[in-house]
Write a protein that holds these residues in place. Structure first.
Motif, PDB file in Angstrom:
ATOM      1  N   SER B 179       0.829  -1.199   0.000  1.00  0.00           N
ATOM      2  CA  SER B 179       0.000   0.000   0.000  1.00  0.00           C
ATOM      3  C   SER B 179       0.866   1.251   0.000  1.00  0.00           C
ATOM      4  O   SER B 179       0.589   2.206  -0.729  1.00  0.00           O
ATOM      5  N   THR B 180       1.915   1.242   0.809  1.00  0.00           N
ATOM      6  CA  THR B 180       2.809   2.410   0.840  1.00  0.00           C
ATOM      7  C   THR B 180       3.500   2.583  -0.513  1.00  0.00           C
ATOM      8  O   THR B 180       3.666   3.706  -0.997  1.00  0.00           O
ATOM      9  N   GLN B 181       3.881   1.463  -1.138  1.00  0.00           N
ATOM     10  CA  GLN B 181       4.476   1.542  -2.479  1.00  0.00           C
ATOM     11  C   GLN B 181       3.488   2.140  -3.480  1.00  0.00           C
ATOM     12  O   GLN B 181       3.830   3.015  -4.284  1.00  0.00           O
ATOM     13  N   ALA B 182       2.232   1.638  -3.415  1.00  0.00           N
ATOM     14  CA  ALA B 182       1.217   2.137  -4.350  1.00  0.00           C
ATOM     15  C   ALA B 182       0.945   3.614  -4.104  1.00  0.00           C
ATOM     16  O   ALA B 182       0.761   4.395  -5.047  1.00  0.00           O
ATOM     17  N   CYS B 183       0.953   4.013  -2.842  1.00  0.00           N
ATOM     18  CA  CYS B 183       0.729   5.417  -2.515  1.00  0.00           C
ATOM     19  C   CYS B 183       1.850   6.287  -3.091  1.00  0.00           C
ATOM     20  O   CYS B 183       1.613   7.413  -3.538  1.00  0.00           O
ATOM     21  N   ALA B 184       3.080   5.742  -3.082  1.00  0.00           N
ATOM     22  CA  ALA B 184       4.191   6.472  -3.699  1.00  0.00           C
ATOM     23  C   ALA B 184       3.930   6.658  -5.192  1.00  0.00           C
ATOM     24  O   ALA B 184       4.182   7.730  -5.757  1.00  0.00           O
ATOM     25  N   ALA B 185       3.380   5.611  -5.822  1.00  0.00           N
ATOM     26  CA  ALA B 185       3.083   5.706  -7.257  1.00  0.00           C
ATOM     27  C   ALA B 185       2.029   6.775  -7.520  1.00  0.00           C
ATOM     28  O   ALA B 185       2.149   7.573  -8.459  1.00  0.00           O
TER      29      ALA B 185
END
Lengths: 351, 439
Positions: B179-185
């Motif tokens: 989720s944190t990775q996707a939020c970075a995207a």
């Protein structure tokens, strides 16, 4: 001293343990089951797993072997039982109720829930036979798994709290208490199934299996018998599912997909269709116990590095095995064993 | 007839005896490796340096991978990377903080991405091999096992970076969660084009694909992006992908998030090129790697339009940087090709090695998995953990195993991969949103 074993009363003739070899077999079986825990914790969980599948296979053997109604939905019916327990416990816990021991208390209810679904599956059997019935049950299997995936368990995995599996401070989700409980339930279920096979219901099922027209001519209610066969088979699947939920850390729909149903059908066919207890037991021993233990040696032999992994080898053997039994030994392993018995009875003078 | 019956009799006897032997032995006639109960002490063994020379501990570690199932495309290099790491660190020598050498004895099992089999293998690992740690794989199986590993006190390092695992006491991974990775995207997208339209392509039935979606929606709302959902199966065919892209095209997206694995995402990118959809696809960490442009079949057409999230810089061309150097040395031992997923496998074993190095032999023997967990959590207030230059400084805190928050966006420019970032999402607690959404 009489030359042989003589029965003087009907009760003796009808007893489950009729011959000395039966008693010897029982003693051996009990000894093995009692001593198994000495072989370590892993053998206990393997045995419990085999027992769970034995119950499901016995159920399928009633539906398919005894009553001749092909079912490819036994895996999904196990799922009904497992989810009946897991979802009820989850709902109770969410509602703030105590769930102590519920995973055990709900086992009979799980059987009944699956039996109710099994009755629904029996409906097409009133009109369909053979391949068409197999297709109908396949549809039911796929539909049930779809319901599990989308409605019942979209997160793929329900874990019951430990207290649901605890009664009187004994945790039944793992280890020896789990093992003895599962073995005891399996023994009771197997005994009940053996008696069903010998009762009027069982004989009616065999009549329907062998020729449904003549069965109805002699006064058997064919529809009722088929419905009963499905309901009983599903009840066993439900109990197996509930025990699966008890013995595994979590319940997820991938355990009840079509592959499980096909495995169970293969256990019945390879073991011996119609021989409810021994056929199912042999099938489970070969296809579940030996099977799941092939992973380690095959992995260490380097098959794990193949494309397709260890499974590639296993399914190759599996396919050959099923094909061999269907073509050469339609009675299954039990038929082979019977011939061995006949051979040994007259050995060494077979004429 | 007699001969045949005798033959069958022999076969049956063998099968029955074999079954009995299997049952009694409790496992498949000799496992993959030794049956050492761990940790065992053997001596004497060569031990350069260190206080307690001559002592050696053998630890059993489970390696649960998918090399035959639906995720085997990325699972095989991952497994190879982990195996290379075990060989590399065993050869190089792993020492506890008081200088006792630790030998890692790994037991590899292929569970075919089937969580049920993962549970069976877990029991084998625990009851047969008494493992202290497991290097694992997928989201569904790791999440299902997480409560059990906590109960059994077995350290579990997974290739799943699911947000749920961040709160589990015995689960670790050297990356921000999905989720944190996707939020970075999403943060990256909002920086490129404010007010953009974003279509989310993911399998609506797979836990792994679904898990970051609520967080994406939360941060997108905060950053002013419009978001739409389209289903794309994890096992997508070209037709499935084209169908999904045509649905997506109706919304006229500027960006597309692909939340599946690489075969599914690359098919979607191929369909984008085919229908001339003018949007930039950003795929998650398992949806985009070195093979992506080639897999689409039209690498030049997707230039600048295909991207992925990665928490780390990829290993290509970094042979001489610390961390990556060890990675390449390990790969040489197995004659393996280094790529992103190979690196992920290597890193997970390395994290386990770091845990061993941060604990002393007495604690390790007494507390086993718990000692390793405490060792990793000592980074919360003590020295941070760093896997060379691959990761930034990582801190695992009790109750919050999110080691760092930043990710790179890797953009395919037609010739090469360009790294933008690192980007740290702000304003939304993406882990919290994900966990609350699943309740």
């Amino acid at each position: 001293m009489p030359a042989g074993v003589f029965k003087e009363r009907y009760a003796e003739l009808m007893a489950h343990l009729r011959y000395p070899i039966h008693w010897a077999g029982l003693a051996l079986g009990v000894a093995v089951l009692a001593l198994l825990p000495l072989a370590g914790a892993y053998s206990v969980s393997l045995a419990a797993d085999a027992a769970v599948f034995l119950i499901a296979a016995i159920g399928l053997n009633i539906t398919t072997g005894l009553a001749g109604q092909i079912s490819l939905a036994q895996g999904a019916l196990m799922g009904v039982g497992a989810y009946a327990v897991a979802k009820t416990v989850e709902a109770l816990a969410a509602g703030g109720h105590s769930v102590a021991g519920m995973a055990l208390l709900l086992i009979p209810a799980a059987g009944l829930a699956a039996a109710a679904v099994g009755l629904l599956l029996a409906l097409p059997s009133f009109r369909l036979k053979g391949y068409y019935l197999a297709m109908a049950s396949l549809a039911a299997q796929v539909l049930l798994v779809y319901i599990f995936k989308t409605i019942i368990d979209p997160q793929q995995g329900i874990t019951m709290p430990d207290e649901a599996k605890t009664v009187a401070d004994i945790y039944f989700g793992d280890g020896y208490p789990m093992y003895y409980l599962v073995i005891a339930i399996t023994a009771v279920m197997a005994l009940a199934a053996a008696n069903i096979g010998r009762s009027s219901v069982g004989r009616a099922m065999k009549a329907v299996r062998d020729n449904d027209v003549s069965a109805s001519i002699v006064g058997i209610d064919v529809a009722r018998t088929k419905a009963l066969a499905f309901a009983l088979g599903a009840f066993y699947a439900g109990i197996a599912g509930a025990l699966y939920a008890l013995t595994n850390n979590s319940v997820a729909w991938d355990a009840f997909e079509l592959a499980t149903s096909i495995d169970l059908l293969a256990m019945v066919l390879v073991g011996g269709a119609g021989r409810i207890i021994w056929g199912s037991l042999l099938g489970v021993l070969l296809l579940r116990v030996v099977w799941s233990n092939l992973d380690a040696p095959l992995s260490s032999l380097g098959f794990i590095n193949l494309v397709g992994g260890v499974d590639a080898v296993k399914y190759l053997v599996f396919g050959l095995l099923v094909a061999y039994f269907v073509v050469k030994e339609p009675e299954g392993l039990i038929g082979v064993l019977r011939r061995v018995k006949e051979y040994l009875r007259l050995w060494p003078f077979s004429y | 007839m007699r001969a045949r019956t005798a033959l069958i009799a022999a076969i049956v006897v063998i099968v029955v005896v074999a079954a009995a032997a299997f049952m009694l032995a409790g496992r498949g006639g000799g496992g993959a490796t030794t049956a050492t109960t761990s940790p065992t002490q053997t001596s004497p063994a060569a031990s350069p340096g260190g206080g307690q020379g001559g002592k050696e501990i053998t630890l059993n570690v489970g390696l649960l991978v998918d090399t035959s199932g639906p995720t085997s495309g990325v699972g095989r290099p991952y497994a190879m990377g982990a195996e290379a790491a075990f060989k590399y660190f065993n050869e190089k020598g792993v020492y506890t903080s008081d200088g006792v050498r630790v030998k890692l004895n790994y037991i590899k099992r292929d569970y075919g991405y089937n969580p049920t089999r993962a549970q069976q293998y877990y029991k084998e690992f625990r009851d047969q091999y008494h493992v202290v740690a497991i290097v694992g794989w997928g989201t569904a199986d790791t999440e299902q096992l997480s409560s059990q590993t906590a109960k059994d006190k077995i350290l579990y390092i997974s290739a799943s970076y699911s947000a749920k695992l961040v709160k589990q006491p015995y689960n670790f991974f050297p990356a921000p969660d999905y989720s944190t990775q996707a939020c970075a995207a999403v943060t990256w997208m909002a920086g490129k084009k404010p007010g953009a339209t974003l279509v989310l392509l993911y399998d609506h039935t797979v836990a792994y694909s679904k898990s970051p979606i609520p967080a994406i929606k939360a941060i997108a709302e905060k950053l002013g992006l419009k978001v739409y959902d389209v289903n794309l199966p994890l096992k997508a065919s070209d037709a499935d992908a084209e169908n999904a892209i045509q649905q997506a095209a109706q919304y006229k997206p500027d960006f597309i998030w692909c939340g599946n694995t690489i075969s599914s995402c690359s098919r979607a990118a191929k369909a984008m090129a085919k229908y001339g959809l003018d949007a930039v696809m950003v795929a998650d960490v398992w949806g985009f790697d070195e093979r992506f442009p080639k897999l689409t079949g039209v690498p030049e057409k997707i230039a600048g339009k295909a991207a992925g999230v990665s928490p780390w810089l990829w290993p290509e061309g970094r042979e001489n940087q610390p961390g990556y150097r060890e990675l390449y040395e390990a790969a040489k031992m197995l004659d393996a090709k280094v790529d992103l997923h190979f690196m992920q496998g290597f890193m997970n074993v390395w994290l386990l090695v770091k845990a061993i190095e941060r604990t002393d032999s007495k604690t390790l023997m007494e507390k086993k998995g718990e000692a390793l967990k405490n060792a990793l959590e000592s980074s919360c207030n003590g020295d941070p953990i760093k896997l060379g230059d691959i990761t930034p400084e990582m801190r695992y805190c009790p109750g919050n195993h999110l080691p760092f928050k930043s990710s790179y966006i890797v953009v395919w420019d037609g010739k090469d991969f360009k790294f933008e970032g690192p980007i740290t999402p702000e304003g939304v607690d993406c882990v919290k949103v994900t966990i609350e959404a699943e309740k």
